[in-house]
Design an enzyme around this catalytic site. Structure first.
Site, short mmCIF file in Angstrom:
data_model
loop_
_atom_site.label_atom_id
_atom_site.label_comp_id
_atom_site.label_asym_id
_atom_site.label_seq_id
_atom_site.Cartn_x
_atom_site.Cartn_y
_atom_site.Cartn_z
N CYS A 71 13.03 25.95 13.35
CA CYS A 71 13.99 25.37 14.29
C CYS A 71 15.02 26.40 14.73
O CYS A 71 14.98 27.55 14.32
CB CYS A 71 14.71 24.19 13.63
SG CYS A 71 13.63 22.82 13.20
N HIS A 110 19.44 22.14 15.67
CA HIS A 110 20.22 21.38 14.69
C HIS A 110 21.34 22.23 14.10
O HIS A 110 21.54 23.38 14.49
CB HIS A 110 19.32 20.79 13.60
CG HIS A 110 18.60 21.78 12.75
ND1 HIS A 110 19.23 22.56 11.80
CD2 HIS A 110 17.28 22.11 12.67
CE1 HIS A 110 18.34 23.31 11.17
NE2 HIS A 110 17.15 23.07 11.70
#
Length: 168
Positions: free
Chosen positions: A144, A133
């Site tokens: 992430c 992301h």
């Protein structure tokens, strides 16, 4: 299969190598771990395929990608509660279990590639919601991988299919 290699740099960031390019990326505040657990803020080691792409159509254009792609809605979420059957799956909000909203005030989830971590089938407590992301304001993630929008769009357009996360 078009695979990128991700290695920890030792400064809280990672180096993502794809074809002849390299990108500095944010990784989990807990570093890269082979024994990923829910809530440890680590990025899991292993070969993670890109499953599909989600994007905020009110903020960004649909990316050019061979992956399936869908807009995010205000009631989209992701279950990160290992006590629920929907653990590590997309859910509709409101949702009774612990979850995160994909429709965020910041811009980090304006463009998301969902990575295949602990999803086939999910093993409770092994970690959930591992995404590729956009950067967070803090400069680290909860596990992430984050990189600027132009670089993420480039990787998606070049048909990146997996990330081999190394260095645990």
């Amino acid at each position: 299969m078009k695979t990128a290699i991700l290695q920890a740099r030792g400064d809280g960031n990672g180096l993502l190598s794809f074809q002849r390019e390299q990108f500095v990326v944010s990784i989990g505040a807990g570093g890269i771990r082979a024994d990923k657990q829910e809530g440890d803020h680590a990025t899991p080691a292993g070969l993670l395929p890109l499953r599909h792409v989600l994007y905020r159509a009110d903020r960004v254009l649909k990316p050019r990608t061979a992956l399936s792609c869908a807009p995010i809605a205000p009631n989209d979420g992701w279950c990160d509660d290992p006590t629920y059957a929907d653990y590590n799956k997309a859910v509709t909000l409101p949702y009774p279990g612990r979850h995160e909203s994909l429709w965020r005030d910041d811009h980090s989830y304006d463009l998301i590639a969902v990575l295949g971590w602990n999803d086939s089938p999910p093993e409770r407590g092994r970690g959930s919601a591992i995404f590729l992301h956009l950067p967070t304001q803090s400069g680290v993630t909860e596990g992430c991988i984050a990189l600027p929008e132009p670089q993420l769009r480039h990787l998606l357009a070049e048909e990146l299919t997996a990330i081999d996360i190394q260095g645990a």
